[in-house]
Design a protein around this motif. Structure first.
Motif, PDB file in Angstrom:
ATOM      1  N   GLN A 193       0.462  -1.054   0.216  1.00 33.79           N
ATOM      2  CA  GLN A 193      -0.244  -0.165  -0.200  1.00 33.79           C
ATOM      3  C   GLN A 193       0.878   1.337  -0.150  1.00 33.79           C
ATOM      4  OE1 GLN A 193      -2.055   0.082   3.630  1.00 33.79           O
ATOM      5  NE2 GLN A 193      -1.094   1.419   4.762  1.00 33.79           N
ATOM      6  N   ILE A 194       0.246   2.596  -0.386  1.00 29.11           N
ATOM      7  CA  ILE A 194       0.790   3.408  -0.448  1.00 29.11           C
ATOM      8  C   ILE A 194       0.380   4.367  -0.011  1.00 29.11           C
ATOM      9  CG2 ILE A 194       1.097   3.857  -2.616  1.00 29.11           C
ATOM     10  CD1 ILE A 194       4.314   4.989  -3.110  1.00 29.11           C
ATOM     11  N   SER A 195       0.624   6.493  -0.002  1.00 31.48           N
ATOM     12  CA  SER A 195      -0.587   7.176   0.329  1.00 31.48           C
ATOM     13  C   SER A 195      -0.123   7.913  -0.771  1.00 31.48           C
ATOM     14  CB  SER A 195      -0.517   7.336   1.718  1.00 31.48           C
ATOM     15  OG  SER A 195      -0.898   5.977   2.813  1.00 31.48           O
ATOM     16  N   HIS A 196      -1.558   9.312  -0.663  1.00 30.29           N
ATOM     17  CA  HIS A 196      -0.847  10.355  -1.657  1.00 30.29           C
ATOM     18  C   HIS A 196      -1.896  11.406  -1.336  1.00 30.29           C
ATOM     19  CE1 HIS A 196      -4.437   9.339  -3.846  1.00 30.29           C
ATOM     20  NE2 HIS A 196      -4.065   7.726  -4.113  1.00 30.29           N
ATOM     21  N   PRO A 197      -1.207  12.450  -1.590  1.00 32.51           N
ATOM     22  CA  PRO A 197      -2.045  13.580  -1.633  1.00 32.51           C
ATOM     23  C   PRO A 197      -4.066  13.036  -2.502  1.00 32.51           C
ATOM     24  CG  PRO A 197      -0.389  14.025  -2.098  1.00 32.51           C
ATOM     25  CD  PRO A 197      -0.254  13.002  -2.007  1.00 32.51           C
ATOM     26  N   GLN A 198      -4.889  13.717  -2.669  1.00 30.94           N
ATOM     27  CA  GLN A 198      -5.836  13.775  -3.202  1.00 30.94           C
ATOM     28  C   GLN A 198      -5.758  14.247  -5.123  1.00 30.94           C
ATOM     29  OE1 GLN A 198      -9.173  16.238  -1.246  1.00 30.94           O
ATOM     30  NE2 GLN A 198     -10.244  14.559  -0.256  1.00 30.94           N
ATOM     31  N   ASP A 199      -4.750  15.158  -4.989  1.00 35.01           N
ATOM     32  CA  ASP A 199      -4.392  15.883  -6.491  1.00 35.01           C
ATOM     33  C   ASP A 199      -3.530  14.663  -7.570  1.00 35.01           C
ATOM     34  OD1 ASP A 199      -2.907  16.403  -4.924  1.00 35.01           O
ATOM     35  OD2 ASP A 199      -2.973  18.125  -5.619  1.00 35.01           O
ATOM     36  N   TRP A 200      -3.591  13.762  -6.517  1.00 36.16           N
ATOM     37  CA  TRP A 200      -2.875  12.519  -7.049  1.00 36.16           C
ATOM     38  C   TRP A 200      -3.016  11.309  -7.573  1.00 36.16           C
ATOM     39  CZ3 TRP A 200       3.005  12.987  -7.880  1.00 36.16           C
ATOM     40  CH2 TRP A 200       3.401  13.553  -7.408  1.00 36.16           C
ATOM     41  N   LYS A 201      -3.112  10.601  -8.140  1.00 39.16           N
ATOM     42  CA  LYS A 201      -4.202   9.160  -8.475  1.00 39.16           C
ATOM     43  C   LYS A 201      -2.980   7.963  -9.317  1.00 39.16           C
ATOM     44  CE  LYS A 201      -8.384  11.667  -7.902  1.00 39.16           C
ATOM     45  NZ  LYS A 201      -9.060  11.257  -7.488  1.00 39.16           N
ATOM     46  N   PRO A 202      -4.014   6.688  -8.523  1.00 37.49           N
ATOM     47  CA  PRO A 202      -3.290   5.825  -8.821  1.00 37.49           C
ATOM     48  C   PRO A 202      -3.914   5.612 -10.547  1.00 37.49           C
ATOM     49  CG  PRO A 202      -5.015   4.919  -7.023  1.00 37.49           C
ATOM     50  CD  PRO A 202      -4.712   7.028  -7.395  1.00 37.49           C
ATOM     51  N   GLU A 203      -3.206   4.409 -11.211  1.00 35.45           N
ATOM     52  CA  GLU A 203      -3.773   4.079 -12.373  1.00 35.45           C
ATOM     53  C   GLU A 203      -2.486   2.584 -12.273  1.00 35.45           C
ATOM     54  OE1 GLU A 203      -3.214   6.223 -16.282  1.00 35.45           O
ATOM     55  OE2 GLU A 203      -1.389   4.907 -16.153  1.00 35.45           O
ATOM     56  N   GLN A 204      -2.987   1.679 -12.565  1.00 34.77           N
ATOM     57  CA  GLN A 204      -2.373   0.046 -12.349  1.00 34.77           C
ATOM     58  C   GLN A 204      -2.668  -0.247 -13.735  1.00 34.77           C
ATOM     59  OE1 GLN A 204      -1.997  -1.511  -9.723  1.00 34.77           O
ATOM     60  NE2 GLN A 204      -0.749  -2.640 -10.667  1.00 34.77           N
ATOM     61  N   GLN A 205      -1.240  -0.981 -14.334  1.00 37.01           N
ATOM     62  CA  GLN A 205      -0.850  -1.979 -15.284  1.00 37.01           C
ATOM     63  C   GLN A 205      -0.198  -2.479 -15.061  1.00 37.01           C
ATOM     64  OE1 GLN A 205       1.480   1.768 -17.339  1.00 37.01           O
ATOM     65  NE2 GLN A 205      -0.581   2.837 -18.356  1.00 37.01           N
ATOM     66  N   GLY A 206      -0.828  -4.284 -15.027  1.00 37.36           N
ATOM     67  CA  GLY A 206      -0.281  -5.101 -14.737  1.00 37.36           C
ATOM     68  C   GLY A 206       0.318  -4.946 -13.343  1.00 37.36           C
ATOM     69  N   THR A 207       1.817  -5.449 -13.162  1.00 41.01           N
ATOM     70  CA  THR A 207       2.282  -5.347 -12.290  1.00 41.01           C
ATOM     71  C   THR A 207       3.115  -3.767 -11.620  1.00 41.01           C
ATOM     72  OG1 THR A 207       4.336  -6.177 -12.920  1.00 41.01           O
ATOM     73  CG2 THR A 207       3.263  -7.247 -12.162  1.00 41.01           C
ATOM     74  N   ASN A 208       2.466  -2.914 -12.363  1.00 40.92           N
ATOM     75  CA  ASN A 208       3.111  -1.335 -12.127  1.00 40.92           C
ATOM     76  C   ASN A 208       2.173  -0.497 -11.699  1.00 40.92           C
ATOM     77  OD1 ASN A 208       5.840  -2.463 -13.867  1.00 40.92           O
ATOM     78  ND2 ASN A 208       4.545  -2.644 -15.324  1.00 40.92           N
ATOM     79  N   THR A 209       2.419   0.026 -10.484  1.00 40.10           N
ATOM     80  CA  THR A 209       0.701   1.130 -10.400  1.00 40.10           C
ATOM     81  C   THR A 209       1.847   2.785  -9.675  1.00 40.10           C
ATOM     82  OG1 THR A 209       0.386  -0.990  -8.914  1.00 40.10           O
ATOM     83  CG2 THR A 209      -0.240   1.651  -8.373  1.00 40.10           C
ATOM     84  N   SER A 210       1.373   3.353 -10.836  1.00 36.97           N
ATOM     85  CA  SER A 210       1.454   5.105 -11.011  1.00 36.97           C
ATOM     86  C   SER A 210       0.654   5.733 -10.105  1.00 36.97           C
ATOM     87  CB  SER A 210       1.946   4.862 -12.425  1.00 36.97           C
ATOM     88  OG  SER A 210       2.546   4.613 -12.994  1.00 36.97           O
ATOM     89  N   ILE A 211       1.077   6.207  -9.520  1.00 42.72           N
ATOM     90  CA  ILE A 211       0.321   7.281  -8.588  1.00 42.72           C
ATOM     91  C   ILE A 211       1.026   8.614  -8.995  1.00 42.72           C
ATOM     92  CG2 ILE A 211       0.043   8.560  -6.425  1.00 42.72           C
ATOM     93  CD1 ILE A 211      -0.507   5.581  -6.642  1.00 42.72           C
ATOM     94  N   TYR A 212       0.167   9.233  -9.910  1.00 44.52           N
ATOM     95  CA  TYR A 212       0.872  11.028 -10.429  1.00 44.52           C
ATOM     96  C   TYR A 212      -0.019  11.487 -10.279  1.00 44.52           C
ATOM     97  CZ  TYR A 212      -4.076   9.513 -13.382  1.00 44.52           C
ATOM     98  OH  TYR A 212      -5.371   9.940 -14.281  1.00 44.52           O
ATOM     99  N   TYR A 213       0.433  12.854 -11.059  1.00 45.47           N
ATOM    100  CA  TYR A 213       0.304  14.019 -10.526  1.00 45.47           C
ATOM    101  C   TYR A 213      -0.949  14.510 -11.256  1.00 45.47           C
ATOM    102  CZ  TYR A 213      -0.015  19.481  -9.478  1.00 45.47           C
ATOM    103  OH  TYR A 213       0.298  20.838  -9.196  1.00 45.47           O
ATOM    104  N   THR A 214      -2.250  15.032 -10.587  1.00 42.26           N
ATOM    105  CA  THR A 214      -3.335  14.814 -12.520  1.00 42.26           C
ATOM    106  C   THR A 214      -3.350  16.635 -12.070  1.00 42.26           C
ATOM    107  OG1 THR A 214      -4.584  15.396  -9.854  1.00 42.26           O
ATOM    108  CG2 THR A 214      -4.968  13.718 -10.906  1.00 42.26           C
ATOM    109  N   GLY A 215      -2.498  17.301 -11.802  1.00 41.27           N
ATOM    110  CA  GLY A 215      -2.450  18.807 -11.588  1.00 41.27           C
ATOM    111  C   GLY A 215      -2.266  19.481 -13.402  1.00 41.27           C
ATOM    112  N   GLU A 216      -2.340  20.882 -13.928  1.00 41.10           N
ATOM    113  CA  GLU A 216      -2.009  20.576 -15.343  1.00 41.10           C
ATOM    114  C   GLU A 216      -2.844  19.513 -16.609  1.00 41.10           C
ATOM    115  OE1 GLU A 216       2.111  21.260 -15.465  1.00 41.10           O
ATOM    116  OE2 GLU A 216       2.424  22.646 -14.210  1.00 41.10           O
TER     117      GLU A 216
END
Length: 231
Positions: free
Chosen positions: A93-116
């Motif tokens: 598990q991993i934590s993040h602010p509200q303006d960051w979103k998780p995206e799952q791609q197979g065994t890779n998980t991106s927690i990306y910044y939704t700004g801009e």
């Protein structure tokens, strides 16, 4: 070891966009583990020490340095990691602010910044990416040696640089980290790669951002990466 460079260079040659830049890490890990375990180059039992916060590795490469206890201090409050992403299948598990979103791609998980206006990891130039590789013979591998070989392959491209490796912890478990620089499409990306493991999996937690955004988001990237926990 030189025979391992071609896969890494090929991966760099065909990658496009932000996300594939980060995904070189898991591809290289698989190649390194399969070949080096087969040849016995990384033998060393670390299955006990890596799961104890008080136990640090005793056998280190000369280039491995101890990470200072006095990390760059954040503000008194620090980033607000109000959301927690849990992946029971990959055991983290991993934590993040509200303006960051998780995206799952197979065994890779991106927690990306939704700004801009970013609506996916491919459209964001700031992210923390967790990769998980399951391996049956991790008790035969010395984690510090694995990290050094991983780093060699990551910087096989002339467009990449890496700092010396330092010892650290993630959620109280043995981990190693090195800083990473990548030039891609005329843009420069900076970040940090953390590597840790349990008895069955190798985890990499890579924070990476386009250089002009690094100063603004560095403390948040760092906080997200260090919130990583193995379940």
């Amino acid at each position: 070891i030189d025979t391992l460079k071609q896969p890494a260079q090929s991966h760099f040659a065909f990658r496009r966009g932000f996300t594939p830049v980060v995904l070189i890490i898991p591809a290289v890990i698989v190649i390194i583990i399969i070949i080096l375990v087969a040849t016995g180059a990384l033998k060393g039992n670390f299955s006990i020490s890596r799961n104890k916060a008080e136990s640090q590795p005793q056998e280190e490469s000369a280039s491995v340095q101890t990470e200072s206890e006095s990390q760059t201090s954040q503000t008194a409050k620090g980033p607000d990691l109000s959301e927690t992403y849990t992946n029971e299948n990959l055991n983290f598990q991993i934590s993040h602010p509200q303006d960051w979103k998780p995206e799952q791609q197979g065994t890779n998980t991106s927690i990306y910044y939704t700004g801009e206006g970013a609506t996916s990891s491919a459209g964001s130039k700031v992210a923390v990416v967790v990769t998980v590789e399951a391996m049956d013979n991790l008790n035969l591998i010395k984690l510090s040696g694995l990290v050094e070989e991983l780093k060699k392959q990551v910087v096989a491209s002339p467009n990449s640089t890496a700092s010396e490796t330092r010892t650290t912890t993630l959620d109280g478990k043995e981990a190693y980290a090195f800083d990473l620089g990548i030039t891609e499409g005329g843009e420069q990306f900076k970040g940090t790669v953390y590597v840790t493991a349990d008895d069955k999996r190798v985890y990499t937690v890579t924070s990476l951002s386009e250089e002009s955004k690094k100063a603004k988001l560095e403390s948040t990237l760092d906080a997200i990466a260090k919130s990583f926990k193995i379940l």
